[in-house]
Write a protein that holds these residues in place. Structure first.
Motif, PDB file in Angstrom:
ATOM      1  N   LEU A 107      -3.318  -5.199  -2.742  1.00 11.51           N
ATOM      2  CA  LEU A 107      -2.692  -4.066  -3.424  1.00 11.51           C
ATOM      3  C   LEU A 107      -3.677  -2.913  -3.439  1.00 11.51           C
ATOM      4  O   LEU A 107      -4.817  -3.072  -3.868  1.00 11.51           O
ATOM      5  CB  LEU A 107      -2.312  -4.454  -4.858  1.00 11.51           C
ATOM      6  CG  LEU A 107      -1.684  -3.366  -5.730  1.00 11.51           C
ATOM      7  CD1 LEU A 107      -0.296  -3.006  -5.213  1.00 11.51           C
ATOM      8  CD2 LEU A 107      -1.605  -3.819  -7.197  1.00 11.51           C
ATOM      9  N   GLY A 108      -3.237  -1.744  -2.973  1.00  7.47           N
ATOM     10  CA  GLY A 108      -4.137  -0.593  -2.986  1.00  7.47           C
ATOM     11  C   GLY A 108      -3.822   0.429  -1.912  1.00  7.47           C
ATOM     12  O   GLY A 108      -2.710   0.518  -1.419  1.00  7.47           O
ATOM     13  N   ARG A 109      -4.864   1.230  -1.573  1.00  8.96           N
ATOM     14  CA  ARG A 109      -4.725   2.332  -0.605  1.00  8.96           C
ATOM     15  C   ARG A 109      -3.473   3.148  -0.927  1.00  8.96           C
ATOM     16  O   ARG A 109      -2.637   3.407  -0.068  1.00  8.96           O
ATOM     17  CB  ARG A 109      -4.697   1.812   0.822  1.00  8.96           C
ATOM     18  CG  ARG A 109      -6.045   1.324   1.320  1.00  8.96           C
ATOM     19  CD  ARG A 109      -6.110   1.290   2.842  1.00  8.96           C
ATOM     20  NE  ARG A 109      -5.333   0.188   3.396  1.00  8.96           N
ATOM     21  CZ  ARG A 109      -5.824  -1.022   3.670  1.00  8.96           C
ATOM     22  NH1 ARG A 109      -7.089  -1.289   3.414  1.00  8.96           N
ATOM     23  NH2 ARG A 109      -5.064  -1.952   4.182  1.00  8.96           N
ATOM     24  N   ALA A 110      -3.364   3.548  -2.171  1.00 11.07           N
ATOM     25  CA  ALA A 110      -2.161   4.238  -2.639  1.00 11.07           C
ATOM     26  C   ALA A 110      -1.961   5.593  -1.984  1.00 11.07           C
ATOM     27  O   ALA A 110      -0.826   6.041  -1.801  1.00 11.07           O
ATOM     28  CB  ALA A 110      -2.223   4.401  -4.156  1.00 11.07           C
ATOM     29  N   PRO A 160     -11.264   7.735  -2.767  1.00  9.59           N
ATOM     30  CA  PRO A 160     -12.341   6.951  -2.143  1.00  9.59           C
ATOM     31  C   PRO A 160     -13.708   7.179  -2.772  1.00  9.59           C
ATOM     32  O   PRO A 160     -14.628   6.384  -2.548  1.00  9.59           O
ATOM     33  CB  PRO A 160     -12.307   7.417  -0.687  1.00  9.59           C
ATOM     34  CG  PRO A 160     -11.663   8.764  -0.718  1.00  9.59           C
ATOM     35  CD  PRO A 160     -10.669   8.711  -1.830  1.00  9.59           C
ATOM     36  N   ALA A 161     -13.871   8.247  -3.553  1.00 10.61           N
ATOM     37  CA  ALA A 161     -15.164   8.535  -4.173  1.00 10.61           C
ATOM     38  C   ALA A 161     -15.379   7.746  -5.462  1.00 10.61           C
ATOM     39  O   ALA A 161     -16.501   7.702  -5.985  1.00 10.61           O
ATOM     40  CB  ALA A 161     -15.286  10.034  -4.470  1.00 10.61           C
ATOM     41  N   GLU A 167       0.845  -1.197   0.000  1.00  4.00           N
ATOM     42  CA  GLU A 167       0.000   0.000   0.000  1.00  4.00           C
ATOM     43  C   GLU A 167       0.870   1.232   0.000  1.00  4.00           C
ATOM     44  O   GLU A 167       2.087   1.155   0.138  1.00  4.00           O
ATOM     45  CB  GLU A 167      -0.945  -0.019   1.209  1.00  4.00           C
ATOM     46  CG  GLU A 167      -0.255  -0.127   2.541  1.00  4.00           C
ATOM     47  CD  GLU A 167      -1.231  -0.287   3.694  1.00  4.00           C
ATOM     48  OE1 GLU A 167      -2.441  -0.184   3.478  1.00  4.00           O
ATOM     49  OE2 GLU A 167      -0.761  -0.510   4.823  1.00  4.00           O
ATOM     50  N   GLY A 168       0.248   2.402  -0.139  1.00  6.12           N
ATOM     51  CA  GLY A 168       1.021   3.624  -0.290  1.00  6.12           C
ATOM     52  C   GLY A 168       1.470   3.775  -1.731  1.00  6.12           C
ATOM     53  O   GLY A 168       1.074   3.016  -2.619  1.00  6.12           O
ATOM     54  N   ALA A 191     -14.001   4.279   0.162  1.00 11.17           N
ATOM     55  CA  ALA A 191     -12.662   4.157   0.730  1.00 11.17           C
ATOM     56  C   ALA A 191     -11.696   3.894  -0.414  1.00 11.17           C
ATOM     57  O   ALA A 191     -12.102   3.509  -1.517  1.00 11.17           O
ATOM     58  CB  ALA A 191     -12.597   3.018   1.753  1.00 11.17           C
ATOM     59  N   GLN A 192     -10.431   4.155  -0.160  1.00 12.10           N
ATOM     60  CA  GLN A 192      -9.435   3.823  -1.163  1.00 12.10           C
ATOM     61  C   GLN A 192      -9.435   2.305  -1.366  1.00 12.10           C
ATOM     62  O   GLN A 192      -9.381   1.547  -0.404  1.00 12.10           O
ATOM     63  CB  GLN A 192      -8.048   4.280  -0.714  1.00 12.10           C
ATOM     64  CG  GLN A 192      -7.914   5.793  -0.564  1.00 12.10           C
ATOM     65  CD  GLN A 192      -6.579   6.170   0.047  1.00 12.10           C
ATOM     66  OE1 GLN A 192      -5.540   5.681  -0.361  1.00 12.10           O
ATOM     67  NE2 GLN A 192      -6.604   7.045   1.041  1.00 12.10           N
ATOM     68  N   ALA A 193      -9.504   1.907  -2.609  1.00 10.99           N
ATOM     69  CA  ALA A 193      -9.669   0.479  -2.909  1.00 10.99           C
ATOM     70  C   ALA A 193      -8.440  -0.326  -2.517  1.00 10.99           C
ATOM     71  O   ALA A 193      -7.304   0.136  -2.585  1.00 10.99           O
ATOM     72  CB  ALA A 193      -9.959   0.293  -4.389  1.00 10.99           C
TER      73      ALA A 193
END
Length: 447
Positions: free
Chosen positions: A164-167, A202-203, A143-144, A244-246
């Motif tokens: 994988l995500g929440r970049a 997140p939208a 993430e990141g 939310a961030q995917a």
């Protein structure tokens, strides 16, 4: 244990039934070559891959080190008609290894600087990097902004449970950051652009639409609406609902065919890539070798074990050796002497010293642990490794042996279950599958 079982079973252990080994000098119990160099070369026709670690978070010069290693591999194969495979293993490494007063161990892969991540991603999609085939390997979640160079690879392999995500978990996304993610997603097209943006914003809702012409697209909710209004959509399926961030698991990414495959360890990865052996590192690229050869035969006593370790320490320190070759023949020894020498071999400074075992004949018993501790092993002719009927420990009944073997497995990076098959004649090794998750793992009966 038969040779074939060993070749396919030991994750991270390079074992070849045929390899050209050119070493100058004689081979007494401990002998340094009198020639300035040695060369280790794979047989023609072998398809070889290389492993480059991407230590996360990307800070300092970590991104530049990755680029340098890729360029070294690319330059080595400049005249080759086939691009070498370079596997980028994304792994968490504490910040303390970069800045001593900080410890990022609890943050996992978070904390990657956007600029560093973008620079690495751009390099991975550049003409220079195109000389190799880039594969991202995610043994654990990422993430990141480390997500960005993952997207820049040609193929992605991930553990089924890795995500994988929440970049944008470290900083809010803005137009310039989003533009960078769109750019890399468009350049490589490994994951759909909408999926990449859903990891930032997140939208964003992600929808897979089946089109009237028979094709499918993965798009954002507004893009799906436009296609629907144009009468092009037959069916819609929500992939990510937003809010939310995917974060996408390896299992989900593979179900959508967005990644090449899910793999649970490096053994499965090398099989999936069709490699002739396990992944190598840039330390195995051609260079000047200063080798020392150690022959193991007859009997390995406590005094001989101490002598070998003491002599190797001295030779490595005084002669600046970078290659240790163990020539292994049938050798009688008890479990603890074998484990002691194997642990010593495994603990050698692997960044500067390469270890190779050459197994000259079928060998049985704990001495096989010493061969397994090397970074690469070569089995010549009809050589095999296996337990000794007359010199076997009992892992089922003796917890002290279990603990010692577990420590050795940790130090060598070898699967505990398979190491046990070299020490315990009663050990039975099999692959088990979790029925709920589908994750596979190797265990011995005593475990």
């Amino acid at each position: 244990m038969k040779r074939r079982n060993l070749i396919t079973g030991f994750g991270g252990l390079w074992i070849h039934t045929a390899m050209l080994l050119v070493l100058s000098g004689s081979t007494p119990a401990l002998a340094q070559s009198t020639e300035p160099a040695a060369e280790i070369t794979s047989m023609p026709g072998e398809r070889q891959g290389y492993l480059v670690n991407v230590d996360l978070p990307l800070v300092g010069e970590r991104d530049q080190e990755v680029s340098r290693q890729i360029l070294r591999i690319a330059d080595t194969y400049a005249d080759s008609e086939v691009r070498p495979i370079v596997v980028l293993r994304f792994r968490s490494a504490p910040l303390s290894s970069v800045v001593s007063e900080l410890d990022n161990g609890s943050m996992g892969t978070r904390g990657s600087q956007f600029g560093r991540s973008q620079d690495l991603a751009r390099f991975l999609t550049s003409r220079k990097a195109a000389r190799v085939r880039l594969v991202a390997y995610l043994p654990r979640s990422v993430e990141g902004h480390a997500v960005l160079p993952v997207l820049a690879c040609e193929d992605i392999y991930a553990a089924s449970g890795a995500e994988l995500g929440r970049a944008a978990i470290d900083e809010a996304s803005d137009a310039s950051i989003e533009a960078a993610y769109r750019d890399i997603a468009q350049r490589r097209a490994t994951l759909p652009e909408a999926v990449a943006i859903s990891m930032l914003d997140p939208a964003v809702e992600v929808v897979q639409v089946q089109l009237a012409d028979g094709g499918t697209q993965v798009v954002t909710r507004p893009e799906a609406a436009e296609l629907r209004e144009a009468g092009k959509v037959l069916r819609e399926e929500v992939v990510w609902r937003g809010g939310a961030q995917a974060m996408y698991s390896g299992r989900k990414l593979r179900a959508r065919r967005w990644i090449a495959r899910t793999v649970e360890d490096e053994t499965q990865l090398t099989e999936a890539l069709g490699l002739s052996g396990s992944l190598r590192t840039t330390r195995q690229l051609p260079r000047d070798w200063t080798p020392v050869s150690v022959t193991l035969d007859s009997t390995l006593t406590a005094s001989l074990t101490s002598q070998i370790m003491r002599s190797l320490r001295a030779e490595i320190s005084e002669q600046q050796l970078n290659l240790v070759v163990l020539r292994v023949q049938q050798t009688d020894c008890d479990f603890r002497q074998a484990a002691l020498l194997a642990g010593f071999i495994a603990d050698l400074e692997r960044e500067n010293i390469y270890t190779l075992s050459v197994i000259l004949e079928p060998i049985q018993g704990p001495i096989g642990l010493v061969a397994a501790a090397c970074q690469e092993s070569v089995l010549l002719s009809d050589a095999q490794l296996g337990p000794d009927q007359n010199n076997s420990v009992n892992l089922t009944e003796d917890e002290s042996y279990q603990n010692e073997l577990g420590d050795l497995a940790s130090r060598t990076g070898r699967p505990l279950a398979l190491l046990s098959a070299l020490a315990d004649v009663e050990a039975r090794v099999g692959e088990f599958t979790d029925q709920e998750t589908g994750k596979r793992a190797i265990f011995a009966n005593w475990q």
